[in-house]
Design an enzyme around this catalytic site. Structure first.
Site: not given
Length: 903
Positions: A282, A285, A287, A329, A738
């Site tokens: 975890v 990655i 999260e 345009d 984290n």
């Protein structure tokens, strides 16, 4: 979808027969029966996606799939804490993305002004007013100036009818209509006996039988064809999927290595290694990365909306960073979309300049450097009287719901411009009309090239015929000319040469040149015909232009500096397009243009070669516009396309970034686009590009920050296990680390705006990944720094017990990662130059994270849960200071080397 007949080739009687109608209209019962059979007169475009589907779409993301896999593995090993953390993160990510896109869709719908259009229609023999959506085939409708045509219809009666069909055909000039049968096969723009849903009545009156409604109309057919246009995946989706694969490979392989080392070589308990490996997985990655990415895009979208660009799809905000070609345009985007008289010439007078733009009724008249009062000059005064009287152009004020008012116009844009220049000279329209009474009118016909009006001057009891038209036509119909004193003199060859010289001069400036003339007339005319318009007194010329927006030239220059090709694609004539392009700095005096006809003769290979040097495309059809975009895309260019009409919708959908106009754009064009400009201004596109580049930089910096953190953690774990040392952190400590370092700071990084002069850089390569090779050196240097410093601190405290070592290791690693938040604010600029305190959000995030960190280490309740021990204040300050200084110093040295090498 029901196939419609070629009604333009049928007579009025045949059209009524084919639609099972008659001149008195349908009965209410017939209307109900047909509506039940064919439905309402509406376009079945997907104005707003289902909220549920819009929410579910947010889960279709490579990073989310990787997280879901990690969540499933967590459940398999009964690690419900990890599972719920991941699920909460995924849901938050989806909610943020859903909210932003749903809000954008609602803004687009509001911008479309969903006020039901009313139309006049015969029912049971009576003229009534109904909602346009209630019309059915066979209804007899009445159209007047200013009306929006509610359905495709075959004209039965028409008086001076002109319609503006730019939204369907791209033609900016009004189209003249008649009831005559057309025998040959012609395109939509040449079907003069038909009017089209969504177009506008410029002048005149008409009665028509509805021949197609809803999706069977010309607009409906184009809207239906949009579903057949294949949409390419955005750059953002492609690169985040690549990033997801990279992260998945790294996380799962490093977790496997940890497990093998710990279980097979160190023979640690299975349950302990499973828990730690899952936590490392975890942690490996990031999260929070999906949330951070969506927040970066949402913040960018909000900033773009503040700059008049509504983002309908969040990923497109990042695609602007790699966009290198804009096909735009002319009318309304580069120009103001308001015809304006800027020049006046009469014989013997120096050219008069008129300022004030668009529908402004105030302006100054100047000759050279001197302001003049135009009504003091007899020749100019007479020209301005004709400009105010001899047409049907009108302006009026419309009061809005909030009490404010907006100026609007009705009629041919050229005639509106003449009315306005007359008002600028203080010739009040009401006073003019009270002194001059219109007795008869001869409308403009393309074969005549002029219009004329027969008037009675009440105060002087005189009659005059006034004419407006093409200069060569009125010259041929004139035998006298008015000089600057107001005297009538015979028109000679010298005068004609001078007039033609001035016409050429004005035409080179992209101006439409209109001549004005008059003659005294008898008082007993019963009407006007073409034969009566002769022996005129030529008065003078006016130069009319749809002027470039004042700020466009600077925006074009910015686009060039940013390495973006700007290509003007317009339905206007070649000379007009070239003149405008030169005036805004798009091309120089030697610049060339390609017309639609010339393009059709070229192969794709030949056309691409031409497009490398030619930036002006004139008289362009929608199909060719789409072909040009496709050719650029095949050569790996990222193309942004602007458009406002229904005819532009397929090209908008095909382009990598479709940009529609919010003010004058059609609903179909807006629905097909990715970005809607609320001010129809090209400048807003350049502002959006700048934001797009900031967004990509923030996406990249935030991703690198999270990846660096994750890699450093994994390396430390592998190193410790490989050397036979205890695990440097427990599973729950990894999750908390984290939370402290990534949970807040990464989102704060999404608000960074320190990227100066980002528009001076070239567009990023099309295949530029989020984590590109040029970022590898920083990731390697920073992860090695964190790994080495963290491992040194861990070893230094290991002698004091594993809990003390883990506590100090946790503290210092967290501080290193928080310090790295400041490093990641810019890939090159020194933090000391940017300023430590210039981003309040990052400062607040770091303070909040630091407080959480202190609480985890010092509060007894959290200490027990996380298995931390108290550390001395001296050690915390000493090692914490070293951790912060070393991380910032290494980053500063790296950036200094980058600037030194010019990278």
């Amino acid at each position: 979808m029901k196939k419609t007949k070629n009604y333009y080739q049928l007579s009025i009687e045949e059209s009524l027969l084919a639609t099972k109608s008659n001149l008195t209209g349908l009965t209410n019962q017939e209307v109900l029966d047909r509506r039940r059979e064919y439905g309402e007169n509406i376009l079945l475009t997907k104005q707003v996606e289902s909220p549920i589907w819009l929410f579910l779409k947010q889960f279709h993301n490579g990073l989310v799939y990787v997280l879901l896999l990690a969540a499933i593995i967590s459940v398999m090993f009964d690690h419900w804490v990890d599972f719920w953390i991941i699920i909460v993160i995924i849901v938050i990510n989806s909610i943020i993305g859903f909210y932003q896109e749903y809000r954008a869709e609602r803004a687009v719908v509001a911008l479309a002004k969903k006020i039901s259009v009313k139309t006049k229609v015969y029912r049971d023999g009576h003229l009534e007013e109904h909602d346009a959506k209630d019309l059915v085939q066979g209804d007899i409708i009445v159209l007047e100036e200013g009306d929006k045509v509610p359905a495709d219809a075959r004209l039965i009666e028409a008086v001076e009818l002109q319609t503006i069909e730019a939204s369907l055909t791209g033609e900016s000039q009004p189209s003249y209509k008649s009831i005559d049968i057309i025998t040959e096969d012609v395109g939509i723009g040449d079907r003069s006996n038909l009017v089209w849903m969504g177009t506008l009545v410029a002048t005149g009156w008409a009665k028509a039988v509805v021949v197609a409604t809803g999706m069977n109309t010309a607009i409906g057919v184009i809207a239906d064809d949009l579903d057949k246009v294949e949409i390419e995946r955005t750059h953002f989706h492609i690169q985040t999927d690549i990033l997801a694969k990279q992260l998945a490979i790294f996380a799962f392989s490093s977790a496997a290595i940890l497990f093998v080392i710990g279980f097979w070589f160190r023979q640690l308990p299975l349950d302990e290694m499973i828990g730690f490996t899952l936590s490392a997985l975890v942690g490996g990655i990031p999260e929070s990365l999906p949330i951070v990415l969506i927040v970066v895009l949402a913040i960018g979208a909000k900033r773009m909306s503040d700059k008049k660009a509504i983002i309908r799809s969040l990923p497109v905000t990042e695609s602007l960073a790699v966009m290198d070609t804009i096909i735009t345009d002319k009318t309304g985007t580069l120009t103001e979309n308001n015809m304006t008289v800027q020049k006046i010439w009469v014989l013997g007078e120096e050219m008069v300049d008129v300022n004030g733009r668009g529908l402004e009724t105030k302006g100054e008249f100047t000759q050279g450097t001197n302001n003049i009062i135009p009504l003091d000059y007899p020749g100019i005064s007479k020209l301005l009287h004709i400009a105010g009287l001899a047409h049907n152009g009108q302006i009026y004020e419309e009061v809005l719901e909030d009490g404010s008012s907006v100026v609007k116009s009705v009629g041919d844009p050229t005639e509106v411009a003449l009315s306005i220049v007359s008002m600028k000279s203080n010739l009040n329209k009401d006073l003019l009309d009270s002194d001059w009474h219109r007795l008869a009118d001869l409308p403009f016909r393309s074969e005549n090239k002029f219009r004329a009006t027969y008037l009675h001057n009440v105060s002087q009891d005189t009659h005059q015929l006034m004419a407006i038209g093409a200069s060569e036509t009125l010259l041929n119909l004139s035998n006298k000319i008015l000089d600057k004193q107001g005297n009538l003199i015979s028109l000679n060859d010298e005068h004609i040469q001078e007039i033609n010289k001035q016409v050429a001069h004005l035409s080179k400036q992209a101006m439409r040149v209109i001549a004005l003339a008059y003659k005294d007339e008898k008082d007993n005319l019963n009407g006007l015909n073409v034969e009566q318009v002769q022996d005129l007194v030529f008065v003078g010329l006016v130069g009319i232009i749809d002027p470039p927006r004042a700020e466009v030239a600077q925006a074009i220059a910015q686009a060039k500096q940013a390495g973006i090709r700007v290509i003007m694609a317009t339905g206007d004539h070649k000379d007009t397009a070239l003149a405008i392009a030169k005036s805004i700095g798009l091309i120089d005096e030697t610049g060339q243009a390609l017309t639609d006809t010339e393009i059709q003769e070229l192969s794709d290979r030949e056309l691409y070669k031409k497009l490398k040097t030619i930036s002006v495309l004139a008289r362009l059809s929608p199909r060719t516009k789409m072909r040009v975009a496709d050719i650029f895309q095949k050569h790996k260019h990222i193309v942004a396309m602007t458009g406002d009409g229904v005819n532009d919708a397929p090209a908008l959908k095909k382009a990598d970034i479709g940009i529609s106009m919010g003010i004058r754009g059609t609903d179909v064009a807006r629905e097909a686009s990715d970005i809607v400009l609320t001010d129809d201004n090209f400048v807003s596109i350049i502002s959006a590009v700048e934001e797009g580049r900031v967004i990509f930089r923030n996406v990249q910096q935030t991703s690198i920050f999270l990846i660096t953190t994750s890699v450093a953690e994994i390396l430390l774990f592998i190193l410790s296990l490989s050397l036979g040392l205890p695990l440097p952190l427990l599973a729950i400590q990894v999750l908390c680390l984290n939370l402290v370092t990534n949970g807040i700071s990464d989102i704060a990084l999404a608000t960074e705006r320190s990227h100066k002069n980002i528009l001076l850089e070239k567009p990023l390569p099309v295949n530029m990944p989020v984590v590109s090779p040029n970022t590898y050196p920083y990731i390697i240097i920073m992860t090695l720094t964190m790994t080495g410093l963290g491992f040194w601190i861990y070893l230094a405290y290991l002698g004091n017990g594993i809990e003390q070592a883990r506590t100090m290791f946790f503290l210092c690693l967290a501080l290193m990662q928080l310090a790295n938040t400041y490093n990641m604010r810019s890939p090159k600029e020194s933090l000391f130059r940017i300023g430590f305190f210039s981003n309040k959000m990052i400062n607040l995030a770091v303070i909040a994270s630091s407080l959480i960190l202190v609480a985890m280490i010092t509060m007894p309740f959290l200490q027990n849960i996380l298995q931390f021990t108290p550390v001395s204040l001296y050690d915390a300050i000493y090692y914490g200071f070293i951790s912060i200084v070393v991380v910032i110093a290494v980053a500063e040295f790296y950036k200094w080397r980058m600037r030194l090498e010019g990278k």
